[in-house]
Design a protein around this motif. Structure first.
Motif, PDB file in Angstrom:
ATOM      1  N   ARG A  73       4.665  -6.210 -18.630  1.00 48.69           N
ATOM      2  CA  ARG A  73       3.503  -6.323 -17.745  1.00 48.69           C
ATOM      3  C   ARG A  73       2.591  -7.424 -18.254  1.00 48.69           C
ATOM      4  N   ALA A  74       1.662  -7.839 -17.405  1.00 47.73           N
ATOM      5  CA  ALA A  74       0.739  -8.915 -17.765  1.00 47.73           C
ATOM      6  C   ALA A  74      -0.370  -8.349 -18.647  1.00 47.73           C
ATOM      7  N   ALA A  75      -0.137  -8.348 -19.957  1.00 51.11           N
ATOM      8  CA  ALA A  75      -1.096  -7.813 -20.918  1.00 51.11           C
ATOM      9  C   ALA A  75      -0.994  -8.615 -22.201  1.00 51.11           C
ATOM     10  N   PRO A  76      -2.120  -9.079 -22.772  1.00 47.57           N
ATOM     11  CA  PRO A  76      -2.051  -9.906 -23.980  1.00 47.57           C
ATOM     12  C   PRO A  76      -1.429  -9.191 -25.164  1.00 47.57           C
ATOM     13  N   GLU A  77      -1.564  -7.855 -25.233  1.00 45.56           N
ATOM     14  CA  GLU A  77      -0.999  -7.122 -26.363  1.00 45.56           C
ATOM     15  C   GLU A  77       0.521  -7.213 -26.399  1.00 45.56           C
ATOM     16  N   LEU A  78       1.129  -7.544 -25.254  1.00 45.15           N
ATOM     17  CA  LEU A  78       2.581  -7.610 -25.151  1.00 45.15           C
ATOM     18  C   LEU A  78       3.125  -9.029 -25.099  1.00 45.15           C
ATOM     19  N   SER A  79       2.277 -10.022 -24.927  1.00 43.51           N
ATOM     20  CA  SER A  79       2.799 -11.338 -24.573  1.00 43.51           C
ATOM     21  C   SER A  79       2.238 -12.517 -25.360  1.00 43.51           C
ATOM     22  N   MET A  80       1.160 -12.338 -26.105  1.00 42.88           N
ATOM     23  CA  MET A  80       0.582 -13.497 -26.776  1.00 42.88           C
ATOM     24  C   MET A  80       1.341 -13.890 -28.041  1.00 42.88           C
ATOM     25  N   GLY A  81       2.344 -13.101 -28.416  1.00 45.34           N
ATOM     26  CA  GLY A  81       3.240 -13.504 -29.494  1.00 45.34           C
ATOM     27  C   GLY A  81       4.451 -14.280 -29.010  1.00 45.34           C
ATOM     28  N   ASN A  82       4.540 -14.564 -27.713  1.00 46.35           N
ATOM     29  CA  ASN A  82       5.719 -15.228 -27.144  1.00 46.35           C
ATOM     30  C   ASN A  82       6.034 -16.554 -27.821  1.00 46.35           C
ATOM     31  N   LEU A  83       4.990 -17.281 -28.228  1.00 43.79           N
ATOM     32  CA  LEU A  83       5.178 -18.610 -28.804  1.00 43.79           C
ATOM     33  C   LEU A  83       6.071 -18.572 -30.035  1.00 43.79           C
ATOM     34  N   ALA A  84       6.073 -17.452 -30.748  1.00 49.22           N
ATOM     35  CA  ALA A  84       6.863 -17.345 -31.973  1.00 49.22           C
ATOM     36  C   ALA A  84       8.359 -17.225 -31.703  1.00 49.22           C
ATOM     37  N   PHE A  85       8.730 -17.039 -30.445  1.00 51.53           N
ATOM     38  CA  PHE A  85      10.138 -16.869 -30.087  1.00 51.53           C
ATOM     39  C   PHE A  85      10.556 -17.978 -29.127  1.00 51.53           C
ATOM     40  N   ALA A  86      10.312 -19.209 -29.550  1.00 49.55           N
ATOM     41  CA  ALA A  86      10.489 -20.377 -28.687  1.00 49.55           C
ATOM     42  C   ALA A  86      11.933 -20.572 -28.260  1.00 49.55           C
ATOM     43  N   ASP A  87      12.900 -20.105 -29.064  1.00 48.16           N
ATOM     44  CA  ASP A  87      14.307 -20.304 -28.716  1.00 48.16           C
ATOM     45  C   ASP A  87      14.878 -19.166 -27.880  1.00 48.16           C
TER      46      ASP A  87
END
Length: 295
Positions: A73-87
């Motif tokens: 879902r659109a929530a920062p607690e679930l998605s703002m770490g996305n950058l760390a999984f760039a591949d």
């Protein structure tokens, strides 16, 4: 950081309560599952720094890199770490992708202000919105990787993905191979639900759909440990009782109830989050029902 809940299956525990500097915003439970040559991560955490630490822990634990990330879902607690999984491939419902594109900047700024030093790695450049849609717009159910998925709403237009892991590896022990349902944003095991940013009627419908999806399976929700299906029924009972109690107060013109302190539900009062969360739930449902009662 990783707790095994089965062979090739882990959870990342969440702090209880709201995102804050003290808990670093890590208030949504994450799940990691290996399926043959793919490593699926459900949610990446509240900041790029958190995501980077999680990525290192995953690599040390499994010897592998995450191949696929699902944002439920659109929530920062679930998605703002996305950058760390760039591949990794980054998946979400089309409605969630649209919501994140529209709101991520604003949500990121709020999170940064709330988290203080723990949010230092947050910035506009850190936002990575999923680019791979799960299904098509308005599709209700389907399958991705080892998961059956169900699209529900926390409020009108606020979509959420529930996932059921139904393809355990043959090597798993019998007691670990039972299906597992991931219900971020829908279930708070052993506690009252958090109804902020929801509509109670939509939540009731979604919880009933979750009951059907789970089919007696174990569950991992937003917060709390592994839950049994009875937890869904308790949430439904709580929300229905809350709506009934608020409606009674409104009908007799009890304006004091709007503050949340006068609408008690003794059957749930011993739950750990009741004292703080229940008054806020009362205020939320009061605002929902007030126009309906007085129209």
């Amino acid at each position: 950081m990783l707790e095994s809940v089965g062979t090739d299956l882990w959870r990342v525990q969440a702090a209880h309560g709201d995102p804050a500097a003290a808990n670093g915003g890590a208030t949504a439970q994450l799940v990691l599952a290996i399926d043959h040559d793919r490593l699926w991560l459900i949610g990446t955490g509240p900041t790029p720094a958190y995501g980077a630490a999680l990525a290192c822990t995953i690599e040390r634990t499994t010897g592998r890199h995450v191949t696929d990330v699902i944002v439920t879902r659109a929530a920062p607690e679930l998605s703002m770490g996305n950058l760390a999984f760039a591949d990794a491939r980054l998946w979400a419902l089309p409605e969630v992708i649209e919501a994140m594109r529209a709101r991520c900047g604003q949500c990121m700024a709020r999170s940064k202000a709330r988290l203080g030093a723990a949010g230092e790695s947050l910035s506009d450049e850190a936002i990575r919105v999923p680019n791979l849609p799960i299904g098509v717009a308005h599709q209700i159910r389907g399958r991705i990787g080892p998961f059956d998925w169900l699209s529900v709403e926390r409020a009108p237009g606020e979509h959420l993905l529930a996932l059921k892991l139904t393809a355990p590896r043959a090597s798993r022990q019998a007691d670990q191979a039972s299906p597992l349902v991931i219900a971020q944003g829908l279930l708070w095991a052993g506690d009252v639900p958090d109804l902020r940013d929801t509509h109670s009627e939509a939540m009731l419908a979604s919880l009933r759909a979750l009951q059907h999806l789970s089919g007696g399976a174990r569950l991992l929700g937003e917060q709390g440990g592994i839950a049994q299906p009875v937890e869904i029924a308790r949430h439904i009972d709580y929300i229905e009782s809350l709506r009934s109690a608020v409606r009674r107060h409104l009908t007799r013109g009890d304006v004091q109830g709007a503050a949340g302190s006068e609408v008690d539900l003794p059957a749930f009062a011993t739950l750990p989050g009741y004292a703080l969360r229940h008054p806020l739930n009362v205020q939320h449902v009061w605002r929902e029902l007030e126009p309906e009662v007085f129209r």
